[in-house]
Design a protein around this motif. Structure first.
Motif, short mmCIF file in Angstrom:
data_model
loop_
_atom_site.label_atom_id
_atom_site.label_comp_id
_atom_site.label_asym_id
_atom_site.label_seq_id
_atom_site.Cartn_x
_atom_site.Cartn_y
_atom_site.Cartn_z
N UNK A 114 23.11 23.23 37.15
CA UNK A 114 24.29 23.43 37.90
C UNK A 114 24.21 22.22 39.06
N UNK A 115 23.24 21.76 39.59
CA UNK A 115 23.53 20.93 40.54
C UNK A 115 23.74 19.43 40.08
N UNK A 361 26.01 32.47 35.98
CA UNK A 361 26.54 32.76 37.26
C UNK A 361 25.95 31.57 37.98
N UNK A 362 24.34 31.60 37.97
CA UNK A 362 23.68 30.62 38.94
C UNK A 362 24.32 29.28 38.62
N UNK A 363 24.26 28.89 37.50
CA UNK A 363 24.89 27.43 37.07
C UNK A 363 26.32 27.28 37.92
N UNK A 368 29.69 24.68 41.96
CA UNK A 368 30.76 24.67 43.08
C UNK A 368 30.18 24.47 44.19
N UNK A 369 29.11 24.95 44.62
CA UNK A 369 28.62 24.53 46.08
C UNK A 369 28.19 23.20 46.12
N UNK A 370 27.77 22.52 45.01
CA UNK A 370 27.50 20.99 45.25
C UNK A 370 28.88 20.30 45.48
N UNK A 382 21.62 28.41 45.15
CA UNK A 382 21.21 28.66 43.68
C UNK A 382 20.07 29.50 43.57
N UNK A 383 19.08 29.10 44.49
CA UNK A 383 17.74 29.54 44.51
C UNK A 383 17.81 31.12 45.25
#
Length: 553
Positions: A114-115, A361-363, A368-370, A382-383
């Protein structure tokens, strides 16, 4: 892989050619200039190669670190970034001494993917102003900066810059498919620079003047009064440097046979590199996955390759600075755009998205947060989500099943006694973890028990109990007792006694002898309690069999 100096020399030269445009581009993107990127690649690259924990790792400025540095530059200026790098290096050495490297292995793959996706998007958006040949708008939010650059381009198009950026990007992407072993990044940059110089393309702004050599080491940027305000950004930079460096070293191990990095030594080497780089005007550094992969693929077998990479870049700094200064910024933007595209591995993303809904979902949340926040917040989010989903999955494994009592559990009692016991006694078997995420469900189930005199809790299959689970169990026992229902327990494990004892749960069972080693013992204890209370009549005496004699004939 055996040591082969000739192969290490070839690998080092190849990596240096690949690293040159990236070092220049990431230096420019960070806000400290191309010279800062070169200084980082030379100083940090050499020190991390010597003192790090991987024989194949190549370190320097990276896109992920640039993402974090842009808002720091906007808020604290270049001096703040250098100070942050110095503090981050100290933190990395402290982490190495605390042997914290091993814990990086617990970061879920979905968070990493994800990040990585988020970083690729941010790097691409950061290059929009240079690719369009517009002035870089003020601000540290990449979406806003890219949007304003597009608006300016629409008002006053700079087709020269756009053509150079797209040309370099296409040459890199198509060339990598055609001949993966050729470093098309440097080929494309040289071609774009030659075209811009030959045609006198004034619209293609160059990098500008570069110093012919590294500056003398200095601490002039350090202001002790600012250390407190820079501690939080430094922690974020150190966390990213540790994470990316250890991930890169892990990738290198996976690409070879017989290579294994030392995570704590790698943190120590990265710490020294990040302490030294700011002294020469360099930005914080990490292990670089792309350059490390090139190093491995071209046959590197020892640290010599990474050292040669740093030495070649140092020669370029001293001997070719005037030539390097003519490279168009749009060409570097094309290099980084291609790099961002190549960071996104569609196959890995598709596999992760299809694995489970939780991974998908985590990905997505991390990416998106990044993009919307920053990388450190993205990893934390994510964690946190991954931890919550993992707890939910573990909690769902916990069960409480009503277990029918059979004659074999009671000894030699007959079917009539079995039926009578079933009316007054119920046994529940607890399976799995009894902890804060699952305990309250048991409280509800136990509290609803009705029409029984004794409840037996079979606890031999409980895997873990925390304070919350013990307190909930105590509450359930107290509620049942107040309703006149006696609770017995069997099979409590030794490792669970501390939690049950400290919360007072065992105190409800011990005084009246309501704890038993085995379930059959608990059932016998339940029968005795019911008989003593007059709730269970004693078993009727067996009637003698009557024999009828036939009359004599």
């Amino acid at each position: 892989m055996g040591r082969n100096p000739r192969r290490d020399l070839l690998a080092g030269l190849t990596v240096a050619i690949v690293a040159l445009p990236l070092a220049l581009g990431f230096g420019v993107s960070s806000g400290l200039g191309a010279e800062a990127g070169l200084a980082t690649a030379v100083v940090a690259g050499a020190l991390a190669a010597v003192f790090g924990g991987s024989n194949l790792q190549v370190s320097g400025p990276t896109g992920a670190m640039t993402v974090v540095l842009v808002p720091i530059v906007a808020r604290y200026g270049p001096g703040g970034v250098l100070t942050v790098g110095l503090i981050a290096g100290t933190i990395l050495i402290a982490l190495a001494l605390l042997r914290a490297g091993r814990y990086m292995a617990y970061i879920p793959a979905s968070v990493v993917e994800g990040f990585t996706l988020g970083i690729a998007c941010v790097i691409g958006l950061q290059q929009v102003p240079n690719a369009l040949g517009t002035d870089k708008p003020e601000g540290d939010k990449v979406l806003t900066v890219a949007w304003h650059a597009v608006e300016e381009f629409v008002r006053d198009p700079n087709w020269t810059a756009l053509a150079l950026a797209l040309g370099v990007m296409l040459v890199m992407l198509l060339g990598a498919r055609w001949r993966p072993t050729i470093p098309f990044s440097i080929v494309a940059v040289i071609a774009a620079t030659a075209v811009a110089q030959a045609l006198h393309l004034d619209a293609a702004a160059p990098i500008g003047t570069l110093p012919s050599g590294l500056p003398a080491p200095s601490l002039a940027f350090l202001h002790p009064e600012a250390l407190g305000s820079l501690l939080a950004p430094a922690v974020a930079v150190a966390a990213l440097a540790a994470l990316e460096s250890l991930l890169s070293a892990q990738v290198a191990d996976g690409m070879t046979v017989g290579q294994k990095h030392d995570p704590d030594k790698e943190l120590f080497g990265q710490g020294l590199a990040n302490i030294a780089a700011p002294l020469f005007g360099g930005v914080p550094a990490t292990g670089a996955i792309a350059r490390t992969a090139v190093n491995v693929r071209t046959g590197a077998g020892s640290r010599l390759a990474a050292l040669i990479h740093a030495a070649v870049l140092a020669v370029i700094v001293f001997a070719a600075a005037p030539l390097v200064s003519r490279i168009p910024l749009a060409a570097l933007a094309g290099v980084l755009l291609a790099t961002a595209i190549r960071m996104v591995e569609v196959g890995s993303l598709r596999a992760m998205a299809k694995a489970t809904r939780s991974d998908a979902l985590i990905l997505v949340l991390t990416a998106i947060a990044t993009l919307a926040l920053d990388l450190v917040y993205a990893v934390i989010i994510g964690l946190a989500v991954a931890g919550a989903l993992a707890l939910r999955a573990v909690a769902r494994q916990a069960r409480m099943d009503e277990i029918p009592l059979n004659p074999g559990d009671q000894g030699d009692h007959g079917d009539e006694e079995h039926a009578l016991l079933a009316e007054h006694i119920v046994a529940y078997r607890l399976d799995g973890p009894l902890f804060f995420a699952a305990a309250h469900r048991f409280l509800l189930e136990l509290s609803e028990v009705a029409d029984v005199r004794v409840v037996i809790l079979r606890m031999s299959r409980v895997s873990t109990i925390d304070a919350t689970g013990a307190l909930v169990l105590k509450d359930a026992v107290q509620k049942l007792n107040r309703r006149g229902i006696t609770v017995l327990a069997s099979g409590i494990r030794p490792e669970h006694r501390q939690a049950l004892d400290s919360t007072g749960t065992l105190a409800l069972l011990r005084p009246e002898g309501r704890e038993y080693a085995t379930t059959p013992e608990a059932i016998t204890g339940a029968r005795i309690y019911l008989e003593d209370a007059g709730l269970l009549p004693p078993a009727p005496a067996q009637q003698p069999r009557t024999t009828v004699q036939e009359p004599a004939r």
